[in-house]
Each structure stands twice: as structure tokens, then as C-alpha cells.
Motif scaffolding. Structure first.
Motif, PDB file in Angstrom:
ATOM      1  N   SER A  21     -13.529 -27.044   9.818  1.00 26.79           N
ATOM      2  CA  SER A  21     -13.106 -25.753   9.298  1.00 26.79           C
ATOM      3  C   SER A  21     -12.714 -24.841  10.447  1.00 26.79           C
ATOM      4  O   SER A  21     -13.228 -24.970  11.551  1.00 26.79           O
ATOM      5  CB  SER A  21     -14.235 -25.106   8.483  1.00 26.79           C
ATOM      6  OG  SER A  21     -14.525 -25.873   7.339  1.00 26.79           O
ATOM      7  N   CYS A  22     -11.807 -23.937  10.150  1.00 22.14           N
ATOM      8  CA  CYS A  22     -11.343 -22.982  11.144  1.00 22.14           C
ATOM      9  C   CYS A  22     -11.157 -21.636  10.464  1.00 22.14           C
ATOM     10  O   CYS A  22     -10.503 -21.551   9.416  1.00 22.14           O
ATOM     11  CB  CYS A  22     -10.037 -23.464  11.757  1.00 22.14           C
ATOM     12  SG  CYS A  22      -9.240 -22.283  12.863  1.00 22.14           S
ATOM     13  N   SER A  25     -10.157 -14.641  12.820  1.00 20.39           N
ATOM     14  CA  SER A  25     -10.754 -13.313  12.734  1.00 20.39           C
ATOM     15  C   SER A  25     -10.123 -12.408  13.776  1.00 20.39           C
ATOM     16  O   SER A  25      -9.473 -12.864  14.711  1.00 20.39           O
ATOM     17  CB  SER A  25     -12.262 -13.384  12.942  1.00 20.39           C
ATOM     18  OG  SER A  25     -12.565 -13.864  14.238  1.00 20.39           O
ATOM     19  N   GLY A  26     -10.350 -11.116  13.612  1.00 24.32           N
ATOM     20  CA  GLY A  26      -9.808 -10.157  14.557  1.00 24.32           C
ATOM     21  C   GLY A  26      -8.630  -9.425  13.956  1.00 24.32           C
ATOM     22  O   GLY A  26      -8.558  -9.198  12.755  1.00 24.32           O
ATOM     23  N   SER A  27      -7.700  -9.098  14.802  1.00 28.97           N
ATOM     24  CA  SER A  27      -6.505  -8.361  14.355  1.00 28.97           C
ATOM     25  C   SER A  27      -5.509  -9.347  13.767  1.00 28.97           C
ATOM     26  O   SER A  27      -4.583  -9.795  14.436  1.00 28.97           O
ATOM     27  CB  SER A  27      -5.889  -7.611  15.536  1.00 28.97           C
ATOM     28  OG  SER A  27      -6.831  -6.707  16.084  1.00 28.97           O
ATOM     29  N   ILE A  28      -5.725  -9.679  12.518  1.00 26.18           N
ATOM     30  CA  ILE A  28      -4.945 -10.728  11.879  1.00 26.18           C
ATOM     31  C   ILE A  28      -3.684 -10.164  11.251  1.00 26.18           C
ATOM     32  O   ILE A  28      -3.744  -9.213  10.483  1.00 26.18           O
ATOM     33  CB  ILE A  28      -5.779 -11.456  10.813  1.00 26.18           C
ATOM     34  CG1 ILE A  28      -6.989 -12.109  11.459  1.00 26.18           C
ATOM     35  CG2 ILE A  28      -4.930 -12.494  10.091  1.00 26.18           C
ATOM     36  CD1 ILE A  28      -7.942 -12.711  10.482  1.00 26.18           C
ATOM     37  N   PHE A  29      -2.585 -10.776  11.582  1.00 23.67           N
ATOM     38  CA  PHE A  29      -1.336 -10.472  10.931  1.00 23.67           C
ATOM     39  C   PHE A  29      -1.058 -11.565   9.906  1.00 23.67           C
ATOM     40  O   PHE A  29      -1.873 -12.430   9.683  1.00 23.67           O
ATOM     41  CB  PHE A  29      -0.202 -10.370  11.962  1.00 23.67           C
ATOM     42  CG  PHE A  29      -0.399  -9.266  12.944  1.00 23.67           C
ATOM     43  CD1 PHE A  29      -1.018  -9.498  14.173  1.00 23.67           C
ATOM     44  CD2 PHE A  29       0.018  -7.974  12.660  1.00 23.67           C
ATOM     45  CE1 PHE A  29      -1.215  -8.473  15.085  1.00 23.67           C
ATOM     46  CE2 PHE A  29      -0.169  -6.942  13.567  1.00 23.67           C
ATOM     47  CZ  PHE A  29      -0.792  -7.198  14.772  1.00 23.67           C
ATOM     48  N   SER A  30       0.065 -11.488   9.305  1.00 24.63           N
ATOM     49  CA  SER A  30       0.397 -12.486   8.300  1.00 24.63           C
ATOM     50  C   SER A  30       0.508 -13.870   8.952  1.00 24.63           C
ATOM     51  O   SER A  30       1.134 -14.028  10.000  1.00 24.63           O
ATOM     52  CB  SER A  30       1.709 -12.120   7.620  1.00 24.63           C
ATOM     53  OG  SER A  30       2.041 -13.069   6.641  1.00 24.63           O
ATOM     54  N   VAL A  74      -6.791 -15.837   1.513  1.00 19.11           N
ATOM     55  CA  VAL A  74      -7.540 -14.577   1.477  1.00 19.11           C
ATOM     56  C   VAL A  74      -8.542 -14.531   2.629  1.00 19.11           C
ATOM     57  O   VAL A  74      -8.672 -13.524   3.324  1.00 19.11           O
ATOM     58  CB  VAL A  74      -8.261 -14.406   0.131  1.00 19.11           C
ATOM     59  CG1 VAL A  74      -9.135 -13.162   0.153  1.00 19.11           C
ATOM     60  CG2 VAL A  74      -7.248 -14.344  -1.006  1.00 19.11           C
ATOM     61  N   LYS A  75      -9.221 -15.630   2.839  1.00 19.99           N
ATOM     62  CA  LYS A  75     -10.235 -15.699   3.896  1.00 19.99           C
ATOM     63  C   LYS A  75      -9.657 -16.095   5.244  1.00 19.99           C
ATOM     64  O   LYS A  75     -10.360 -16.076   6.249  1.00 19.99           O
ATOM     65  CB  LYS A  75     -11.331 -16.680   3.501  1.00 19.99           C
ATOM     66  CG  LYS A  75     -12.124 -16.279   2.261  1.00 19.99           C
ATOM     67  CD  LYS A  75     -13.205 -17.298   1.947  1.00 19.99           C
ATOM     68  CE  LYS A  75     -14.003 -16.873   0.731  1.00 19.99           C
ATOM     69  NZ  LYS A  75     -15.051 -17.875   0.388  1.00 19.99           N
ATOM     70  N   ASN A  76      -8.376 -16.464   5.264  1.00 20.07           N
ATOM     71  CA  ASN A  76      -7.723 -16.905   6.508  1.00 20.07           C
ATOM     72  C   ASN A  76      -8.459 -18.072   7.141  1.00 20.07           C
ATOM     73  O   ASN A  76      -8.781 -18.061   8.343  1.00 20.07           O
ATOM     74  CB  ASN A  76      -7.597 -15.748   7.502  1.00 20.07           C
ATOM     75  CG  ASN A  76      -6.653 -14.681   7.016  1.00 20.07           C
ATOM     76  OD1 ASN A  76      -5.539 -14.974   6.576  1.00 20.07           O
ATOM     77  ND2 ASN A  76      -7.079 -13.433   7.066  1.00 20.07           N
ATOM     78  N   THR A  77      -8.736 -19.062   6.322  1.00 19.55           N
ATOM     79  CA  THR A  77      -9.398 -20.260   6.802  1.00 19.55           C
ATOM     80  C   THR A  77      -8.550 -21.494   6.484  1.00 19.55           C
ATOM     81  O   THR A  77      -7.761 -21.500   5.530  1.00 19.55           O
ATOM     82  CB  THR A  77     -10.785 -20.447   6.173  1.00 19.55           C
ATOM     83  OG1 THR A  77     -10.635 -20.527   4.748  1.00 19.55           O
ATOM     84  CG2 THR A  77     -11.703 -19.270   6.502  1.00 19.55           C
ATOM     85  N   VAL A  78      -8.734 -22.507   7.294  1.00 18.52           N
ATOM     86  CA  VAL A  78      -8.082 -23.791   7.058  1.00 18.52           C
ATOM     87  C   VAL A  78      -9.122 -24.878   7.291  1.00 18.52           C
ATOM     88  O   VAL A  78      -9.949 -24.775   8.201  1.00 18.52           O
ATOM     89  CB  VAL A  78      -6.856 -23.986   7.967  1.00 18.52           C
ATOM     90  CG1 VAL A  78      -7.223 -23.964   9.437  1.00 18.52           C
ATOM     91  CG2 VAL A  78      -6.112 -25.266   7.604  1.00 18.52           C
ATOM     92  N   SER A  79      -9.096 -25.876   6.446  1.00 21.28           N
ATOM     93  CA  SER A  79     -10.062 -26.964   6.542  1.00 21.28           C
ATOM     94  C   SER A  79      -9.341 -28.304   6.581  1.00 21.28           C
ATOM     95  O   SER A  79      -8.223 -28.429   6.076  1.00 21.28           O
ATOM     96  CB  SER A  79     -11.031 -26.948   5.357  1.00 21.28           C
ATOM     97  OG  SER A  79     -11.798 -25.767   5.347  1.00 21.28           O
ATOM     98  N   LEU A  80     -10.002 -29.268   7.178  1.00 25.36           N
ATOM     99  CA  LEU A  80      -9.471 -30.623   7.239  1.00 25.36           C
ATOM    100  C   LEU A  80     -10.578 -31.568   6.796  1.00 25.36           C
ATOM    101  O   LEU A  80     -11.577 -31.736   7.515  1.00 25.36           O
ATOM    102  CB  LEU A  80      -8.991 -30.977   8.642  1.00 25.36           C
ATOM    103  CG  LEU A  80      -8.325 -32.339   8.792  1.00 25.36           C
ATOM    104  CD1 LEU A  80      -6.962 -32.341   8.077  1.00 25.36           C
ATOM    105  CD2 LEU A  80      -8.144 -32.699  10.268  1.00 25.36           C
ATOM    106  N   GLN A  81     -10.406 -32.127   5.625  1.00 18.92           N
ATOM    107  CA  GLN A  81     -11.340 -33.138   5.132  1.00 18.92           C
ATOM    108  C   GLN A  81     -10.862 -34.488   5.624  1.00 18.92           C
ATOM    109  O   GLN A  81      -9.750 -34.911   5.306  1.00 18.92           O
ATOM    110  CB  GLN A  81     -11.409 -33.117   3.605  1.00 18.92           C
ATOM    111  CG  GLN A  81     -12.311 -34.190   3.023  1.00 18.92           C
ATOM    112  CD  GLN A  81     -13.764 -33.985   3.400  1.00 18.92           C
ATOM    113  OE1 GLN A  81     -14.305 -32.895   3.257  1.00 18.92           O
ATOM    114  NE2 GLN A  81     -14.402 -35.053   3.894  1.00 18.92           N
TER     115      GLN A  81
END
Length: 116
Positions: A21-22, A25-30, A74-81
Motif C-alpha cells: 500500500s502507498c 500525504s502533504g500538499s497534494i494536488f490532483s 478520496v484517500k489518495n492511496t494505491v495498493s498492489l495485491q
């Protein structure tokens, strides 16, 4: 300042199914594209899988059928199963984000070792 924090990985037995998972965070833009790359010892960094904001995915041939990438916009996360891991999947895995501006960011990398 943006941070990409990776989690998961470690020592996995052949045939194992870890999940990486990744989180951005921080000053996130699109965010445009989120993905995972890997670098094995003595080899170049290579794309494993990527996913666009619309959900379009792209997989390396070695990952097709075994790995699944997903993201939460929404959470700005990416996962790799990752499933059915093989010793040749051993590498440092890096999270990558391509921002809507065209710039990109890398995570610090996380080790995945496939060994019995």
C-alpha cells in the motif's frame, strides 16, 4: 511537500500473497496516475502496474494475472495485491505518482523478498 509512504512487503514464501500500500500525504494536488515499479539487484527499475484516475490499469507482462492494482481517489492511496509470488519477484518496490501538472514523485521503496 508531498510524501509517499509505502507499507507491506517483507519476507514472503513462494506462492505467497502480500499486499503493498502507498499513501500520499502533504500538499497534494490532483493525481493523474498512480503506480508501482520495482528494481531487482543489478537490474533497471521497471513498471509493475499503474492505474489512472479513471481506473484504467496497465500491467507488466510478468504481473498480468497475478497482481492487481487498485486506488482510492478520496484517500489518495494505491495498493498492489500480489499473488502467487515467485523468487524472481524479489525486488525493491516503489510507489510512483504522476501529478496532473506532469511532475512525479517516488516513494522511498519497500523490500519484497520471496524465499522459502
Amino acid at each position: 511537500q508531498v510524501q509517499l509512504v509505502e507499507s507491506g512487503g517483507g519476507l514472503v514464501q513462494p506462492g505467497g500473497s502480500p499486499r503493498l500500500s502507498c499513501a500520499a500525504s502533504g500538499s497534494i494536488f490532483s493525481i493523474n496516475v498512480m503506480g508501482w515499479y520495482r528494481q531487482a539487484p543489478g537490474k533497471q527499475r521497471e513498471l509493475v502496474a499503474s492505474i489512472t484516475s479513471a481506473g484504467r490499469t496497465n500491467y507488466a507482462a510478468s504481473a498480468k494475472g497475478r497482481f492487481t492494482i487498485s486506488r482510492d481517489n478520496v484517500k489518495n492511496t494505491v495498493s498492489l495485491q500480489m499473488n502467487s509470488l515467485k523468487p524472481e519477484d524479489t525486488a525493491v518496490y516503489y510507489c510512483n505518482v504522476i501529478w496532473a501538472t506532469g511532475s512525479f514523485s517516488w516513494g522511498q521503496g519497500i523490500q519484497v523478498t520471496v524465499s522459502s
